[in-house]
Design a protein around this motif. Structure first.
Motif, PDB file in Angstrom:
ATOM      1  N   LYS A  77      43.087  35.882  37.753  1.00 47.43           N
ATOM      2  CA  LYS A  77      43.027  37.253  38.219  1.00 47.43           C
ATOM      3  C   LYS A  77      43.062  38.200  37.031  1.00 47.43           C
ATOM      4  O   LYS A  77      43.693  37.931  36.024  1.00 47.43           O
ATOM      5  CB  LYS A  77      44.217  37.544  39.137  1.00 47.43           C
ATOM      6  CG  LYS A  77      44.185  36.757  40.422  1.00 47.43           C
ATOM      7  CD  LYS A  77      45.361  37.113  41.291  1.00 47.43           C
ATOM      8  CE  LYS A  77      45.318  36.318  42.584  1.00 47.43           C
ATOM      9  NZ  LYS A  77      46.480  36.616  43.430  1.00 47.43           N
ATOM     10  N   THR A  78      42.375  39.295  37.177  1.00 44.91           N
ATOM     11  CA  THR A  78      42.416  40.307  36.133  1.00 44.91           C
ATOM     12  C   THR A  78      43.692  41.114  36.301  1.00 44.91           C
ATOM     13  O   THR A  78      44.117  41.413  37.431  1.00 44.91           O
ATOM     14  CB  THR A  78      41.192  41.237  36.217  1.00 44.91           C
ATOM     15  OG1 THR A  78      41.161  41.828  37.513  1.00 44.91           O
ATOM     16  CG2 THR A  78      39.910  40.468  35.978  1.00 44.91           C
ATOM     17  N   THR A  79      44.311  41.462  35.206  1.00 43.82           N
ATOM     18  CA  THR A  79      45.535  42.244  35.275  1.00 43.82           C
ATOM     19  C   THR A  79      45.181  43.717  35.410  1.00 43.82           C
ATOM     20  O   THR A  79      44.278  44.218  34.754  1.00 43.82           O
ATOM     21  CB  THR A  79      46.392  42.032  34.015  1.00 43.82           C
ATOM     22  OG1 THR A  79      45.607  42.365  32.868  1.00 43.82           O
ATOM     23  CG2 THR A  79      46.862  40.595  33.904  1.00 43.82           C
ATOM     24  N   GLU A  80      45.874  44.373  36.269  1.00 42.50           N
ATOM     25  CA  GLU A  80      45.643  45.783  36.497  1.00 42.50           C
ATOM     26  C   GLU A  80      46.637  46.584  35.679  1.00 42.50           C
ATOM     27  O   GLU A  80      47.818  46.271  35.618  1.00 42.50           O
ATOM     28  CB  GLU A  80      45.803  46.120  37.977  1.00 42.50           C
ATOM     29  CG  GLU A  80      44.749  45.496  38.852  1.00 42.50           C
ATOM     30  CD  GLU A  80      44.924  45.887  40.306  1.00 42.50           C
ATOM     31  OE1 GLU A  80      45.574  46.929  40.584  1.00 42.50           O
ATOM     32  OE2 GLU A  80      44.413  45.155  41.157  1.00 42.50           O
ATOM     33  N   ILE A  81      46.133  47.630  35.043  1.00 44.97           N
ATOM     34  CA  ILE A  81      46.981  48.522  34.267  1.00 44.97           C
ATOM     35  C   ILE A  81      47.094  49.826  35.043  1.00 44.97           C
ATOM     36  O   ILE A  81      46.086  50.449  35.375  1.00 44.97           O
ATOM     37  CB  ILE A  81      46.378  48.780  32.867  1.00 44.97           C
ATOM     38  CG1 ILE A  81      46.254  47.463  32.117  1.00 44.97           C
ATOM     39  CG2 ILE A  81      47.236  49.773  32.104  1.00 44.97           C
ATOM     40  CD1 ILE A  81      45.511  47.583  30.819  1.00 44.97           C
TER      41      ILE A  81
END
Length: 110
Positions: A77-81
């Motif tokens: 999963k892509t990390t959300e900032i």
């Protein structure tokens, strides 16, 4: 390196990769080379004589297994900032942020 195009058993008619101009004879001159460690990924190598490639060579197709590392990479999963964009409405903070981005861009380009 290992020659994979000769690894799979085929009838002689399916082994030819080059048609001798003006004749119906074929020779196997186009090969598929693969590093030894990846040879287990090759499922099949075959020619398609009926493919119209506008050449005296025959289309050679390789079927490979999917590499596990790529499968794993797709599943991550892509990390959300999370950013507080409300602060950017303040002109002073927005200009400071713009200048920081410009400075980091200039460092990367230098």
């Amino acid at each position: 390196m290992k020659i994979m195009s000769t690894h799979f058993p085929r009838k002689k008619i399916y082994k030819g990769t080059w048609r001798i101009p003006g004749r119906k004879e074929t020779n196997q001159i186009d090969h598929v080379l693969e590093q030894e460690r990846y040879t287990q990924l090759i499922k099949n190598v075959r020619t398609y004589r009926e493919a119209d490639v506008d050449s005296d060579h025959v289309l050679v197709v390789v079927k490979m297994k999917e590499i596990a590392a790529e499968r794993k990479q797709r599943k991550t999963k892509t990390t959300e900032i999370k950013c507080n964009t409300e602060n950017l409405k303040n002109v002073i903070i927005a200009e400071k942020h713009r200048q920081e981005i410009q400075d980091s861009f200039n460092k990367a380009m230098a």
